[in-house]
Design an enzyme around this catalytic site. Structure first.
Site, mmCIF file in Angstrom:
data_model
loop_
_atom_site.group_PDB
_atom_site.id
_atom_site.type_symbol
_atom_site.label_atom_id
_atom_site.label_comp_id
_atom_site.label_asym_id
_atom_site.label_seq_id
_atom_site.Cartn_x
_atom_site.Cartn_y
_atom_site.Cartn_z
ATOM 1 N N ASN A 135 1.209 -2.479 5.371
ATOM 2 C CA ASN A 135 0.378 -1.279 5.531
ATOM 3 C C ASN A 135 -0.900 -1.308 4.696
ATOM 4 O OD1 ASN A 135 0.059 1.890 5.836
ATOM 5 N ND2 ASN A 135 0.094 1.440 3.639
ATOM 6 N N GLY A 167 0.831 -1.201 0.000
ATOM 7 C CA GLY A 167 0.000 0.000 0.000
ATOM 8 C C GLY A 167 0.865 1.251 0.000
ATOM 9 N N VAL A 207 -2.185 -8.128 -1.878
ATOM 10 C CA VAL A 207 -1.731 -8.798 -0.646
ATOM 11 C C VAL A 207 -2.660 -9.915 -0.190
ATOM 12 C CG1 VAL A 207 -0.407 -6.808 0.209
ATOM 13 C CG2 VAL A 207 -2.823 -7.069 0.879
ATOM 14 N N TYR A 215 -14.261 -3.084 9.853
ATOM 15 C CA TYR A 215 -12.909 -2.515 9.793
ATOM 16 C C TYR A 215 -12.228 -2.598 11.170
ATOM 17 C CZ TYR A 215 -9.278 1.106 9.402
ATOM 18 O OH TYR A 215 -8.093 1.799 9.429
ATOM 19 N N ILE A 231 -5.626 10.429 9.652
ATOM 20 C CA ILE A 231 -4.491 10.938 8.889
ATOM 21 C C ILE A 231 -4.993 11.377 7.517
ATOM 22 C CG2 ILE A 231 -2.190 10.355 7.993
ATOM 23 C CD1 ILE A 231 -2.516 10.119 11.119
ATOM 24 N N ALA A 275 -12.823 -4.597 13.552
ATOM 25 C CA ALA A 275 -12.486 -5.998 13.862
ATOM 26 C C ALA A 275 -11.169 -6.391 13.187
ATOM 27 C CB ALA A 275 -13.616 -6.919 13.412
ATOM 28 N N THR A 276 -10.948 -5.905 11.945
ATOM 29 C CA THR A 276 -9.707 -6.279 11.247
ATOM 30 C C THR A 276 -8.486 -5.609 11.883
ATOM 31 O OG1 THR A 276 -9.778 -4.492 9.562
ATOM 32 C CG2 THR A 276 -10.890 -6.572 9.027
HETATM 33 P P1 NAP Z 1 -5.329 4.734 0.946
HETATM 34 O O1 NAP Z 1 -4.926 6.139 0.765
HETATM 35 O O2 NAP Z 1 -6.663 4.287 0.418
HETATM 36 O O3 NAP Z 1 -4.177 3.786 0.372
HETATM 37 C C1 NAP Z 1 -4.320 2.388 0.469
HETATM 38 C C2 NAP Z 1 -3.133 1.712 -0.184
HETATM 39 O O4 NAP Z 1 -3.263 0.291 -0.030
HETATM 40 C C3 NAP Z 1 -3.030 1.979 -1.668
HETATM 41 O O5 NAP Z 1 -1.671 2.025 -2.034
HETATM 42 C C4 NAP Z 1 -3.716 0.747 -2.275
HETATM 43 O O6 NAP Z 1 -3.264 0.561 -3.614
HETATM 44 C C5 NAP Z 1 -3.213 -0.330 -1.324
HETATM 45 N N1 NAP Z 1 -4.050 -1.543 -1.287
HETATM 46 C C6 NAP Z 1 -5.349 -1.656 -0.927
HETATM 47 N N2 NAP Z 1 -5.749 -2.934 -1.024
HETATM 48 C C7 NAP Z 1 -4.665 -3.640 -1.464
HETATM 49 C C8 NAP Z 1 -4.449 -5.018 -1.761
HETATM 50 N N3 NAP Z 1 -5.412 -5.938 -1.647
HETATM 51 N N4 NAP Z 1 -3.213 -5.394 -2.167
HETATM 52 C C9 NAP Z 1 -2.211 -4.480 -2.304
HETATM 53 N N5 NAP Z 1 -2.366 -3.165 -2.031
HETATM 54 C C10 NAP Z 1 -3.587 -2.768 -1.621
HETATM 55 O O7 NAP Z 1 -5.382 4.348 2.489
HETATM 56 P P2 NAP Z 1 -4.595 4.974 3.747
HETATM 57 O O8 NAP Z 1 -5.510 5.948 4.383
HETATM 58 O O9 NAP Z 1 -3.235 5.381 3.372
HETATM 59 O O10 NAP Z 1 -4.523 3.689 4.688
HETATM 60 C C11 NAP Z 1 -3.352 2.869 4.735
HETATM 61 C C12 NAP Z 1 -3.388 2.019 6.001
HETATM 62 O O11 NAP Z 1 -3.495 2.873 7.135
HETATM 63 C C13 NAP Z 1 -4.562 1.055 6.072
HETATM 64 O O12 NAP Z 1 -4.141 -0.157 6.641
HETATM 65 C C14 NAP Z 1 -5.540 1.760 6.998
HETATM 66 O O13 NAP Z 1 -6.370 0.859 7.687
HETATM 67 C C15 NAP Z 1 -4.572 2.454 7.945
HETATM 68 N N6 NAP Z 1 -5.135 3.626 8.632
HETATM 69 C C16 NAP Z 1 -5.469 4.760 7.944
HETATM 70 C C17 NAP Z 1 -5.962 5.858 8.649
HETATM 71 C C18 NAP Z 1 -6.271 7.169 7.977
HETATM 72 O O14 NAP Z 1 -6.722 8.091 8.670
HETATM 73 N N7 NAP Z 1 -6.046 7.342 6.696
HETATM 74 C C19 NAP Z 1 -6.147 5.766 10.026
HETATM 75 C C20 NAP Z 1 -5.829 4.590 10.684
HETATM 76 C C21 NAP Z 1 -5.299 3.518 9.979
HETATM 77 P P3 NAP Z 1 -4.204 -0.155 -4.735
HETATM 78 O O15 NAP Z 1 -5.595 0.354 -4.523
HETATM 79 O O16 NAP Z 1 -3.584 0.216 -6.036
HETATM 80 O O17 NAP Z 1 -4.079 -1.614 -4.448
#
Ligand code: NAP
Length: 258
Positions: A92, A14, A66, A158, A191, A160-161
């Site tokens: 991530n 990610g 993934v 979410y 974020i 739960a995961t």
């Molecule tokens: P994002 O901007 O939507 O980016 C998600 C990334 O994950 C993208 O690069 C996407 O690329 C990749 N991805 C999604 N499903 C995938 C798969 N099956 N295989 C490979 N790559 C995959 O999300 P984000 O906000 O940065 O979140 C990233 C992580 O931080 C997540 O685990 C999320 O739960 C966690 N998080 C985020 C926040 C927040 O406020 N943003 C808060 C707490 C936790 P593709 O779509 O091209 O695959």
């Protein structure tokens, strides 16, 4: 003084958007060689060239899903081929679709567990051999405050995961200790990322108002926390979490924020 990460080989799943891209940039600035991983090849190629142009270490893209064990194995094999080994895995990649339990389908549940929990487990499993050949292998999982600590309507699956990732971490860190591999997790609050922007301005304003530091986090805030766990100096820290949320989980009521 921390030992520089110059030349360390890092996979960020990610890493093509959002938090993962921020982690990748922080590690690249520290001189590491990064493979950013995602499913969309255009976004991946764009992210890799942008991160490469920003300077620091070498950055390239590997296309992988993934939730597929075969993809996870290939992702690690390609990284080892490109960089000669693997030192740090940032697990991530994650999705956070919004749906309340009453409307949630079985497919909704399967899809989020496939990426967030199964994806984390498959990538860590695929990386064990290569990380054990590193002098200090590191796994850094991106969990969340949502689930392990807080709740938010629409995100029961979410949450739960994200709690599930921590349950996985607390056993796998014991299993991998014999290889000198540490496994830790960052727990971001809200974020600013492409994914979060999709939730709308109202969501972002309400969230900022509930955070003692009165702002949403940046991807750099998470990148620096991940960088600590990746350091040689964090070698005696395993199975632990760091909350990076501007104090969001602390207020007992709105009065505490007055
Ligand atoms: P994002 O901007 O939507 O980016 C998600 C990334 O994950 C993208 O690069 C996407 O690329 C990749 N991805 C999604 N499903 C995938 C798969 N099956 N295989 C490979 N790559 C995959 O999300 P984000 O906000 O940065 O979140 C990233 C992580 O931080 C997540 O685990 C999320 O739960 C966690 N998080 C985020 C926040 C927040 O406020 N943003 C808060 C707490 C936790 P593709 O779509 O091209 O695959």
């Amino acid at each position: 003084m921390f030992t520089p990460l110059t030349g360390r080989s890092v996979v960020v799943t990610g890493g093509t958007k959002g938090i993962g891209k921020g982690i990748a940039r922080t590690f690249a600035e520290a001189g590491a060689r990064i493979a950013v991983v995602g499913r969309d090849p255009e976004a991946g190629a764009r992210a890799a060239s942008e991160l490469q142009a920003a300077g620091g270490g070498e950055v390239s893209f590997i296309r992988a899903d993934v939730s597929s064990g075969a993809d996870a194995e290939r992702m690690v094999a390609e990284t080892v081929e490109r960089f000669g080994g693997l030192d740090v895995l940032c697990a991530n990649a994650g999705i956070f679709p919004d749906v309340r339990l009453e409307q949630m389908t079985e497919q909704d549940i399967d899809a989020i567990f496939a990426t967030n929990v199964k994806g984390t487990m498959l990538t860590v499993k695929a990386a064990i051999g290569a990380l054990s050949r590193s002098d200090h292998g590191r796994v850094i999982i991106t969990s969340s405050i949502t689930g392990p600590i807080t709740g938010y309507p629409g995100w029961s699956h979410y949450g739960a995961t994200k709690a599930g990732q921590l349950g996985f971490m607390r056993t796998v860190c014991i299993e991998l200790a014999k290889y000198g591999i540490t496994v830790n997790a960052v727990m971001p609050g809200n974020i600013i990322t492409e994914g979060l922007a999709g939730l709308g301005e109202d969501y972002q304003k309400t969230m900022a108002a509930s955070i003692p530091l009165k702002r949403l986090g940046t991807v750099d805030d998470i990148g620096y926390a991940a960088l600590y766990f990746a350091s040689k100096e964090a070698g005696y820290v395993t199975g632990q979490t760091i909350i990076v949320d501007g104090g969001q989980i602390l207020p007992e009521s709105l009065e505490a924020l007055a």
